[in-house]
Design a protein around this motif. Structure first.
Motif, PDB file in Angstrom:
ATOM      1  N   TYR A 135      88.645 -20.177  63.155  1.00  0.00           N
ATOM      2  CA  TYR A 135      89.911 -20.111  62.443  1.00  0.00           C
ATOM      3  C   TYR A 135      89.711 -20.524  60.995  1.00  0.00           C
ATOM      4  O   TYR A 135      88.770 -21.235  60.646  1.00  0.00           O
ATOM      5  CB  TYR A 135      90.981 -20.960  63.123  1.00  0.00           C
ATOM      6  N   ALA A 186      91.702 -12.434  62.061  1.00  0.00           N
ATOM      7  CA  ALA A 186      92.119 -13.073  60.816  1.00  0.00           C
ATOM      8  C   ALA A 186      92.080 -12.131  59.618  1.00  0.00           C
ATOM      9  O   ALA A 186      92.907 -12.253  58.697  1.00  0.00           O
ATOM     10  CB  ALA A 186      91.234 -14.289  60.548  1.00  0.00           C
ATOM     11  N   TYR A 237      93.351 -16.827  62.573  1.00  0.00           N
ATOM     12  CA  TYR A 237      92.247 -17.023  63.515  1.00  0.00           C
ATOM     13  C   TYR A 237      91.877 -15.702  64.171  1.00  0.00           C
ATOM     14  O   TYR A 237      92.649 -14.730  64.151  1.00  0.00           O
ATOM     15  CB  TYR A 237      92.604 -18.078  64.542  1.00  0.00           C
ATOM     16  N   LEU A 241      94.733 -24.897  69.500  1.00  0.00           N
ATOM     17  CA  LEU A 241      94.526 -24.776  68.057  1.00  0.00           C
ATOM     18  C   LEU A 241      95.577 -25.584  67.302  1.00  0.00           C
ATOM     19  O   LEU A 241      95.253 -26.318  66.347  1.00  0.00           O
ATOM     20  CB  LEU A 241      94.579 -23.309  67.640  1.00  0.00           C
TER      21      LEU A 241
END
Length: 288
Positions: A18, A40, A58, A87
């Motif tokens: 990420y 991403a 991410y 996350l």
């Protein structure tokens, strides 16, 4: 906003990559941008329109830089939602704001159903929630046919059928699987089957994403503000119709965004939207 800094996070069955674009001094919640199977790189342009707040993007498990290590045949919305939960916990626990596109919108809805305390506002743009459609049986059968075509013929023929379904306006006909389709060559797609069956969309996410049955009772009870977005130019298409159907089940009205299903894109993946106007609409929603 600083340049993106890449981090990794180990999750059950995978390793996520990420990127954090830090906005020093910002008091706004972190803005998480998610897609599926888009990673991403699809949000670089949109993130640039929110330089006044910290933006996180991410790669979902099995996509781009993120690995799958658990041996699962497919990635489910529940898996993706758990990854997002972990996350957000890694980022400080939230609550965050989320802009979620396509399959990412499905995953975002599953996250909110289970962890509403982690999300202040979820903007779910055109979730392909086929189970919510009035023509769900035809839609699910069409997806099953795409998957079958992929298993039998590979990427090219499957992508042709995917394009046909995703761009079709109106209810999906019951005889979709029997209708003639164009040649992959007409779309610049491979005509030869290379034997691989590891495409992130067709092998891992398409079936599980579209077939997911959402917990609308949990979503209606969630503390999270849920806004469903649809594209001005995609009216009648399956993802647009599914977005309208999801909003109806939530008891809300969908918000129309400029452009189409990928309206935030600036030519990435061959799709040109209207990212500047799209960002204006998104900002209005997040600041209301």
């Amino acid at each position: 906003m600083t340049e993106p800094k890449t981090h990794t996070l180990e999750v059950p069955g995978g390793v996520l990559h990420y990127d954090v674009r830090e906005a020093e001094g910002s008091t706004a919640p972190t803005l998480l941008m998610i897609g599926s199977p888009m990673g991403a790189d699809g949000f670089a342009c949109l993130a640039g329109h929110f330089r006044d707040r910290t933006v996180v993007t991410y790669d979902p498990r099995g996509i781009g830089r993120s690995e799958r290590t658990g041996g699962a045949a497919e990635s489910t919305p529940e898996m993706h939602a758990d990854d997002l939960h972990r996350l957000i916990t890694e980022l400080g626990g939230g609550p965050v704001d989320i802009f979620a596109s396509s399959g990412g919108a499905v995953n975002g809805l599953v996250l909110v159903a289970g962890h509403p305390e982690q999300v202040r506002t979820l903007v779910a743009h055109e979730p392909p929630a086929a189970q919510a459609l009035p023509d769900r049986e035809q839609a699910l059968a069409a997806v099953a046919d795409i998957r079958r075509t992929y298993e039998q013929g590979g990427l090219g023929p499957a992508m042709v059928k995917f394009i046909a379904v995703s761009s079709l306006r109106g209810e999906i006909p019951a005889d979709f699987a029997d209708r003639p389709v164009q040649s992959p060559a007409e779309f610049g797609l491979p005509t030869e089957d290379d034997g691989s069956r590891d495409d992130p969309m067709f092998a891992q996410n398409l079936r599980t994403c579209t077939h997911h049955v959402h917990d609308f009772e949990a979503l209606r009870a969630a503390s999270t503000r849920i806004v469903i977005g649809v594209g001005a130019e995609s009216e009648g298409e399956m993802a647009h119709r599914a977005g309208v159907a999801v909003a109806e089940r939530l008891g809300t009205e969908p918000v129309t965004f400029p452009s189409h299903h990928g309206g935030f894109l600036d030519g990435e993946f061959g799709m040109k939207g209207d990212p500047e106007a799209f960002a204006v609409t998104l900002r209005q929603i997040l600041t209301e």
